[in-house]
Every structure is written in C-alpha cells, then in structure tokens.
Design an enzyme around this catalytic site. Structure first.
Site, PDB file in Angstrom:
ATOM      1  N   CYS A  12     -20.103  29.727  25.532  1.00 12.97           N
ATOM      2  CA  CYS A  12     -18.856  29.582  26.299  1.00 12.97           C
ATOM      3  C   CYS A  12     -18.173  30.935  26.495  1.00 12.97           C
ATOM      4  O   CYS A  12     -17.799  31.606  25.530  1.00 12.97           O
ATOM      5  CB  CYS A  12     -17.925  28.611  25.571  1.00 12.97           C
ATOM      6  SG  CYS A  12     -16.246  28.571  26.208  1.00 12.97           S
ATOM      7  N   CYS A  46     -14.632  31.128  25.136  1.00  8.42           N
ATOM      8  CA  CYS A  46     -14.642  31.249  23.674  1.00  8.42           C
ATOM      9  C   CYS A  46     -14.855  32.704  23.259  1.00  8.42           C
ATOM     10  O   CYS A  46     -14.230  33.183  22.306  1.00  8.42           O
ATOM     11  CB  CYS A  46     -15.733  30.371  23.075  1.00  8.42           C
ATOM     12  SG  CYS A  46     -15.607  28.616  23.495  1.00  8.42           S
TER      13      CYS A  46
END
Length: 423
Positions: A71, A74
């Site tokens: 991600c 993230c």
C-alpha cells in the site's frame, strides 16, 4: 435454647488463602512481564496475531496502524508514525504506536472491521475507536492527545491554567469555566470531546480575569487561539442557553472559508453570512473582517465567513461571481444549494461599512431577499468533490492496471487487490 455449632468456614478460608495469594501474584507477574515485553521508548512496535491481544492487555492506550506492505499510502504514513511515536509515548497519558500487517493477518484485521489500508485505530483499555483525522505527525499528536484527555480538566492554580492552555495548542477551541460548577459542563465535555478542550478553574487570580476579559463569576470563557478570538458567557447556565453558546463557539466568530473550515460547517446548522472579497489577505479586507466580527458577536444565530476570489476562485464562482464582479459582496448561504441576496445591499461601498452590514442584516431578517441557486455542486457535493476526484483518478489507474494484468496473464491468475484508504 439450641446450642450453636462452630462452622469450619474460617479454617477453610485459611486453607484457601495461600493458593489464592499465589494465584494473584502469578497474575501480577504475568501482567508485569507482558508490560515489559512491549517497549515504551517511543519506537513503533510490530504486532502479530499472537502478540496483539497481549499488547491490548498490557497497554492502556494503543494506537494501531493496520497496513499492507504493497500500500502506497501506508508507506507514506510510516515516517509520520515514526516521528509521532516518541512524542505520543512521552505524554502524561502515554500512547504507544504499533503496526499490524493486516494483509498477512487477515483474520485479525477482519475482527476489527479492516477493509482497506491503512486503517488506524486507537484502543483505549482494549476498546477500539477508528481514527480518521490528519496523518501528519504534528496533527496526529494533537488529535490523539485530545482522545485520551479527560472530558473536563480540573485546574487548581494559575500555573495549572497556564499549562492547560499551552498544552492544548491551537488546533481546537477551549472552554474554561471560572467559578462554574464542573457538573454543568461535564456532559458537554464528553459530547464535544473530539472538537474542543474543556476545563474548570477552581482557583485563580484577578490577573486571569483581566487576561480573559471577564469581570464576574460564574463565567465560561471561549478561546480560539488559532484565530486569536475569545468570548465570555455569563449565563444562564440552565436550559439550552449553555449548549447553544458552546455549539456556536466551536467555530470562530469570523470563519475564513477554505477546505478545512468548509468541512467544519457540516456540523453546524446555521446559515452563513458570507463576505466575498477580492483578496482576503490585504489590509482593506482585514478591516472589513474586524467589522464582521462585531456583527457576528451580536448575531450568534448566524455564522459569519469570508473568502477571497484570489484565494479560492473555484468556490466563489459557484455564487455567479467572477474576477470582474464588483467586490466586496455579502450573501446569506444555506450551506447547500441556495443563497440569498438582500435587495439594495448587494455590494459594500467604501465608508461606514458597519452601518451597511447592519442594513444588510435588517433586510435579511425582514425577508427583503432574492433566492438563488448555486451554479456549481451543492455543499455536500463540493465537500465530496474535494476527496472523490483524487479517489476517482486512483480507481481509474487501478482498473486500467487490472485490465492489463488480466489481458496478459489471464483472469484466473489475477491477484486480489484490497482497497487503500486515502487521507
């Protein structure tokens, strides 16, 4: 008279006491060992399915980042958490930052409703609260500190009042009751906990009466450090009067309209007296904002805001105003699809603008208005567009990438892609 018999209960208790003490000591030792297992030095700790429950039991305030290694959001969040973690660990109520690979430990993520990445949750004594605020380190610290603070702080001295104001920062408004019974505002401290700081000063000197401009008690002082505004409420403290003051004071008296404050208006049901300026940062506009502030203080049933076409032309143009329009103008906006123009008060002229604003408000309250529709999206539509455009671009890219992968590798081999949470 029947003879009484001695029951063996005391002897039984004596026999059970040693194993009970051993059991309690073992629980205490286990809790201490669990607490020592997790570092409290400000590092972000990595948890898995086996250590997560132990962390919840050992740490009162645990902030968890449920992430996925692939991600992008993230990855951008990680350095912000690294920066915030030591500050959070040093708070009077320490908050420990942890992360869980919820793509790997899907059962754990599913237990807490994780359906995208990153998902951020604050566990307070094991009870989860999803965090959806800013992910920037400094704002993250401010927001989380607000979560763990008491609903109403009790201040016993001048130094305590000063420390409270300094530690609260400028991100949220503050309400400090001087000579106010704590029970009167305790409920509002809980209700508006995420939006403001609340405190009661039990003991204070006259210096604070001068600083916060009140001359009698009880008095509830509202502070907006970010906008350098303050106001005082002397009562009545019963009925709806107190909550009306608190609710209306969550916003500054004059609100600079931007993407941040536009979202704040969503929680307020008042109409907005909107001053549309050429440039909200020049000296002429600053003088007008001061006049608006005086009007706002006397008309608390309305929100007073201002915006410069130079600062946000896309928003201003929804009211059929362009850079060639004569400014400043005043309108009354319902925060959605309609706004009203007061007949004879469409434009503010040079001169006594305070009188012109009074005439504008008088005309509005008398109903001498023309209703119009915004030419762009509604308030909620405009709010959603601030987020959804970026989301749309990302979704288009994701679907395009999936299409290419399906074309070259076949649909059966396509990996599952789980949704990423944007800020």
């Amino acid at each position: 008279m029947a003879a009484t018999t001695t029951r063996p209960l005391p002897l039984l208790l004596l026999l059970l006491l040693p194993p009970l003490l051993l059991l309690l000591l073992s629980f205490h030792a286990a809790a201490a060992a669990a607490a020592e297992e997790f570092p409290r030095d400000g590092r972000v700790i990595e948890l898995d399915e086996s250590s997560f429950e132990a962390a919840l039991g050992a740490i009162d305030y645990l902030f968890v980042d449920f992430y996925a290694p692939w991600c992008g959001h993230c990855k951008r969040l990680a350095p912000e958490l690294d920066e915030a973690a030591p500050v959070l660990a040093g708070l009077s109520e320490p908050i420990i930052v942890a992360k869980v690979n919820a793509d790997k430990y899907r059962k754990l993520g599913s237990k807490y409703g994780v359906d995208g990445f990153p998902t951020l949750m604050l566990f307070i004594h094991g009870v989860p609260i999803e965090y959806t605020g800013s992910r920037k380190a400094d704002l993250l610290v401010r927001n989380l500190n607000k979560f763990v603070a008491p609903d109403v702080s009790i201040l016993e001295s001048d130094s305590a009042i000063k420390s409270f104001v300094e530690n609260a920062g400028t991100s949220f408004p503050m309400f400090i009751g001087f000579g106010v019974n704590e029970s009167l505002i305790a409920g509002y401290g809980g209700k508006y906990k995420k939006r403001a700081w609340f405190a009661v000063a039990k003991d204070f000197s006259e210096d604070f009466m001068v600083t916060y401009d009140f001359d009698k008690v009880p008095a509830l002082v509202s502070l907006h450090p970010k906008y350098k505004e303050q106001s005082v409420f002397y009562g009545p403290f019963e009925g709806s009067f107190l909550e009306d003051f608190i609710r209306q004071s969550l916003l500054p008296l004059t609100v600079p309209i931007n993407t941040e404050t536009l979202k704040m208006l969503d929680d307020d049901d008042r109409k907005v007296v909107l001053a549309i300026l050429e440039d909200d940062s020049d000296e002429t506009s600053s003088q007008l904002v001061k006049v608006l502030r005086s009007a706002a203080n006397a008309n608390r049933d309305l929100v007073f805001g201002y915006v410069g076409i130079k600062q946000w032309d896309e928003f201003v143009e929804t009211f059929d105003i362009s850079k060639s329009s004569q400014l400043p103008k005043l309108i009354v906006w319902d925060r959605n699809e309609e706004y009203e123009v007061v007949e004879g008060s469409e434009k503010l002229e040079e001169g006594d603008q305070a009188s012109q604003i009074s005439q504008f408000l008088e005309g509005y309250r008398a109903g001498r208005t023309t209703k119009k529709k915004v030419s762009g999206p509604s308030f909620m539509g405009f709010l959603n567009s601030l987020v959804s455009l970026n989301s749309l671009y990302i979704l288009i890219c994701v679907f395009a990438l999936l299409g290419v992968m399906i074309y070259f590798t076949g649909q059966d081999d396509t990996p599952q892609v789980r949704r990423a949470h944007e800020e």
